[in-house]
Design an enzyme around this catalytic site. Structure first.
Site, PDB file in Angstrom:
ATOM      1  N   LYS A 185      40.656  35.761  40.822  1.00  0.00           N
ATOM      2  CA  LYS A 185      41.183  36.708  41.494  1.00  0.00           C
ATOM      3  C   LYS A 185      41.014  38.117  40.536  1.00  0.00           C
ATOM      4  O   LYS A 185      42.112  38.062  39.543  1.00  0.00           O
ATOM      5  CB  LYS A 185      42.456  36.557  42.097  1.00  0.00           C
ATOM      6  CG  LYS A 185      42.946  37.823  42.761  1.00  0.00           C
ATOM      7  CD  LYS A 185      44.312  37.710  43.642  1.00  0.00           C
ATOM      8  CE  LYS A 185      44.762  38.818  44.399  1.00  0.00           C
ATOM      9  NZ  LYS A 185      46.200  38.555  45.059  1.00  0.00           N
ATOM     10  N   LYS A 197      37.710  36.455  44.651  1.00  0.00           N
ATOM     11  CA  LYS A 197      38.065  37.325  45.279  1.00  0.00           C
ATOM     12  C   LYS A 197      38.249  38.542  44.345  1.00  0.00           C
ATOM     13  O   LYS A 197      38.733  38.401  43.280  1.00  0.00           O
ATOM     14  CB  LYS A 197      39.582  37.146  45.732  1.00  0.00           C
ATOM     15  CG  LYS A 197      40.376  38.237  46.279  1.00  0.00           C
ATOM     16  CD  LYS A 197      41.728  37.842  46.630  1.00  0.00           C
ATOM     17  CE  LYS A 197      42.508  38.981  47.363  1.00  0.00           C
ATOM     18  NZ  LYS A 197      43.826  38.872  47.529  1.00  0.00           N
TER      19      LYS A 197
HETATM   20  C1  PBG Z   1      48.498  39.640  46.697  1.00  0.00           C
HETATM   21  C2  PBG Z   1      47.441  39.609  47.527  1.00  0.00           C
HETATM   22  C3  PBG Z   1      46.917  40.626  47.613  1.00  0.00           C
HETATM   23  C4  PBG Z   1      45.671  40.367  48.465  1.00  0.00           C
HETATM   24  C5  PBG Z   1      46.108  39.133  49.183  1.00  0.00           C
HETATM   25  N1  PBG Z   1      47.076  38.408  48.393  1.00  0.00           N
HETATM   26  C6  PBG Z   1      46.748  42.054  46.894  1.00  0.00           C
HETATM   27  C7  PBG Z   1      46.979  42.267  45.763  1.00  0.00           C
HETATM   28  O1  PBG Z   1      46.896  41.368  44.758  1.00  0.00           O
HETATM   29  O2  PBG Z   1      47.517  43.152  45.305  1.00  0.00           O
HETATM   30  C8  PBG Z   1      44.551  41.410  48.885  1.00  0.00           C
HETATM   31  C9  PBG Z   1      43.874  40.946  49.927  1.00  0.00           C
HETATM   32  C10 PBG Z   1      42.805  42.296  50.682  1.00  0.00           C
HETATM   33  O3  PBG Z   1      42.654  43.193  50.098  1.00  0.00           O
HETATM   34  O4  PBG Z   1      42.310  42.042  51.745  1.00  0.00           O
HETATM   35  N2  PBG Z   1      49.314  38.388  46.532  1.00  0.00           N
END
Ligand code: PBG
Length: 328
Positions: free
Chosen positions: A198, A251
């Protein structure tokens, strides 16, 4: 010299093109993220995500029902929590009477056959807006103190009926930690889909608007990955495999198709990809301006993610794509 090798022969009619098509999308590929809010009879559009709504626990049931009819059977709810319920340790995340766990339980009660994947990370419940515990003095994100919170969160979600736990926090060692907590509490059959690679991405902007979960201070670069790195994804992959992940995720998806392919080539686990909020918003904005054909772009993007190696895709397009696929 005229060519004897003519790849165009395999493109000469729709039937032949269909016959040799290498990748196909179906509604089974999709996991639909859903935003949950407090209240009753609520359905509020997310400003930066036209067509995506935040639902209260009652209206979300209707939405899941409509999706099930379209063949979407997997959902990833995320909670939007009011500020007065947020604190440093994200205590609300383990409240079984709270909005999120009640909603998860309600979906499973109403639709026992659907798969609910719950999100493990502190940010929606954290007064600091971070995925981990923030040290009061230094501002550092404390890895090992966070594991404790994540374990309790995952356990509460399993008790509420979650089929898959989705740790999205990027703390070190969280997959092993969560696996142990689940197993010690007889949840051996609850799966873990790890957010393996991520990245610290600008494409999460609309999601943070939807949940009002942006960091109050600093950024997430000390735990989310540097967008410049590909080999590091393989290091995370090796750890998640060793720690017991059932599925791994990359992601965001679109700017990371190379990472999806790299991960796919190095694992026997199913690979998923998260087609994130900003990727959705971009296409919607262009389509609403009449600058691109929204439906064709959506399908091409989803297909590209699958072609890159994703076995399943978390996408805000799930419902629209399932409708488009049904129309043919
Ligand atoms: C945070 C989380 C995020 C997303 C999913 N879980 C945002 C972040 O890490 O700040 C983003 C998903 C999206 O942008 O569709 N745990």
């Amino acid at each position: 010299m005229l060519p004897t090798d003519r790849p165009r022969r395999n493109r000469k009619s729709q039937v032949i093109r269909d016959m040799v098509q290498e990748t196909r999308l179906t509604a089974h590929d999709f996991i639909f993220p859903l935003f949950v809010i407090e209240g009753q009879n609520q359905r509020l559009e997310v400003k930066s995500m036209p067509g995506i709504y935040r639902y209260s626990a009652d209206t979300i049931i209707d939405e899941v029902g409509r999706c099930v009819e379209l063949g979407i059977k997997a959902f990833a709810p995320f909670p939007s929590i009011s500020d007065d319920k947020k604190d440093r340790l994200a205590r609300e995340s383990a409240n079984r009477d709270g909005l999120y766990l009640q909603t998860v339980a309600a979906i499973k009660r109403q639709f026992p056959e659907v798969v609910v994947m719950t999100d493990v990370a502190m940010d929606p419940y954290s007064s600091d807006g971070h995925d981990g515990v923030v040290d009061v003095d230094s501002g550092e994100i404390l890895n090992d103190a966070t594991l404790e919170v994540l374990g309790q969160m995952a356990l509460a979600q399993a008790r509420a009926g979650a089929d898959i736990i989705g740790p999205s926090d990027m703390m070190d060692g969280r997959v092993a930690w969560i696996r142990r907590v689940l197993d010690e509490n007889a949840f051996q059959n609850v799966s873990i889909m790890s957010y393996t690679a991520k990245y610290a991405s600008a494409f999460y902007g609309p999601f943070r608007d939807a949940l009002d979960s942006a960091p109050k201070k600093g950024d997430k670069k000390s735990y989310q990955m540097n967008p410049a790195n590909r080999r590091e994804a393989l290091r995370e992959l090796a750890l998640d495999e060793a720690e017991g992940a059932d599925m791994v995720m990359v992601k965001p998806a679109l700017s990371y198709l190379d990472v999806i392919r790299e991960v796919k080539d190095h694992t026997h686990l199913p690979v998923t990809a998260y087609n994130v909020s900003g990727e959705y918003a971009m296409i919607k904005a262009a389509a609403l301006n009449g600058w691109m054909d929204g439906e064709r772009t959506m399908l091409e993007v989803l297909l590209s993610i699958k072609r890159a190696g994703a076995d399943a895709i978390l996408t805000y397009f799930a419902k629209e794509a399932a409708e488009a696929l049904r129309r043919g």
